[in-house]
Design an enzyme around this catalytic site. Structure first.
Site, PDB file in Angstrom:
ATOM      1  N   ASN A 135       0.617  -1.325  -0.007  1.00 50.95           N
ATOM      2  CA  ASN A 135       0.063   0.081  -0.166  1.00 50.95           C
ATOM      3  C   ASN A 135       1.061   1.407   0.043  1.00 50.95           C
ATOM      4  O   ASN A 135       0.719   2.572   0.387  1.00 50.95           O
ATOM      5  CB  ASN A 135      -0.998   0.179   1.353  1.00 50.95           C
ATOM      6  CG  ASN A 135      -0.137   0.299   2.698  1.00 50.95           C
ATOM      7  OD1 ASN A 135       1.333  -0.229   2.394  1.00 50.95           O
ATOM      8  ND2 ASN A 135      -0.409   0.006   3.769  1.00 50.95           N
ATOM      9  N   GLU A 142       2.520   4.243   7.539  1.00 52.23           N
ATOM     10  CA  GLU A 142       0.833   3.670   7.070  1.00 52.23           C
ATOM     11  C   GLU A 142       0.658   4.745   5.703  1.00 52.23           C
ATOM     12  O   GLU A 142       0.873   5.777   6.574  1.00 52.23           O
ATOM     13  CB  GLU A 142      -0.053   2.822   7.945  1.00 52.23           C
ATOM     14  CG  GLU A 142       0.701   2.185   8.593  1.00 52.23           C
ATOM     15  CD  GLU A 142       0.809   0.748   7.339  1.00 52.23           C
ATOM     16  OE1 GLU A 142       1.074   0.750   6.246  1.00 52.23           O
ATOM     17  OE2 GLU A 142       0.584  -0.884   8.277  1.00 52.23           O
TER      18      GLU A 142
END
Length: 237
Positions: A135, A142
């Protein structure tokens, strides 16, 4: 960012090993920030082979671990366990030259502060080895509206929770400890390794050059010394 394509992971790792050895030869006591996972593994195996022939090359190297899972039972699937087996033991890195997060610390905020102090004292990072998350994460930075600059406790995305390293662990971590984006981008040199299945979409996003917090790896375009080594697939170019 310098991007080099390779037909397979072995060729990629040979180039990565060459780049790392070049830096160690120039600076034997360099601080190497090490990511874990499948992408950098052939690189570490290459360094281990070199150590068998010339162990003195690694006599002064310092290793800083990029991140760590939180809440794993014992050492099962941990980044530290990986590093001990693949890097620390083969290169015979002394305990005082190895720095990592303690995932069993009682006070996580204090542990992040301790690692930040280690980085402040030992750093800046001379060479940072990174893998590309499916991702776009770097370490456990993140995708988010706002990225954290320094060592912090991260909420893991579902993709990270399904990572190969913890696929077989009895407990699935939902948090991790990681260096922040500013810590990573303060490294003098960065090697980004891109290989493995399921990364075509995120590789394309990286290669677009558009910088977005929703793909943290795109911030590497802001760094002036990044070598991106990528195993080529038809739709990555």
């Amino acid at each position: 960012m310098t991007i080099t394509y390779f037909d397979n992971p072995l060729l990629m790792s040979e180039k990565a090993t060459e780049l790392v050895l070049e830096e160690i030869t120039k600076n034997p006591s360099l601080l190497l920030c090490a990511a874990t996972g499948s992408s950098p593994l052939p690189l570490y195996e290459g360094l281990a082979l070199k150590a068998q022939r010339k162990r003195s090359l690694f006599d002064k190297i310092r290793i800083l671990l990029l991140d760590e899972w939180l809440g794993l039972p014992s050492n099962e699937g941990s980044c530290n366990g990986y590093a001990q087996e693949k890097i620390i033991a083969p290169l015979e890195v002394a305990k005082e030259r190895y720095f990592n997060f303690n995932s069993e610390a009682d006070d996580i905020a204090a542990e992040c502060k301790r690692m930040q102090e280690v980085l402040d004292k030992e750093g800046p990072i001379d060479l940072c080895i990174l893998g590309l998350g499916k991702n776009g994460h770097l370490g456990f930075n993140e995708p988010a509206d706002e990225l954290q600059p320094h060592c912090h406790l991260a909420n893991l995305s579902l993709k990270s929770q399904e990572h190969d390293m913890v696929a077989k662990t009895s407990a699935k971590p939902v948090h991790g400890l990681t260096l922040g984006m500013q810590d990573i981008l303060s490294a003098k040199k960065i090697i980004l390794l891109v290989s493995g299945e399921g990364k075509e979409v995120v590789a394309k996003q990286l290669l677009s050059g558009e910088i977005t917090n929703q793909c943290p790896a795109t911030w590497l375009w802001k760094h002036d010394n990044v070598h991106c080594l990528m195993v080529s697939s038809g739709d990555m170019h």
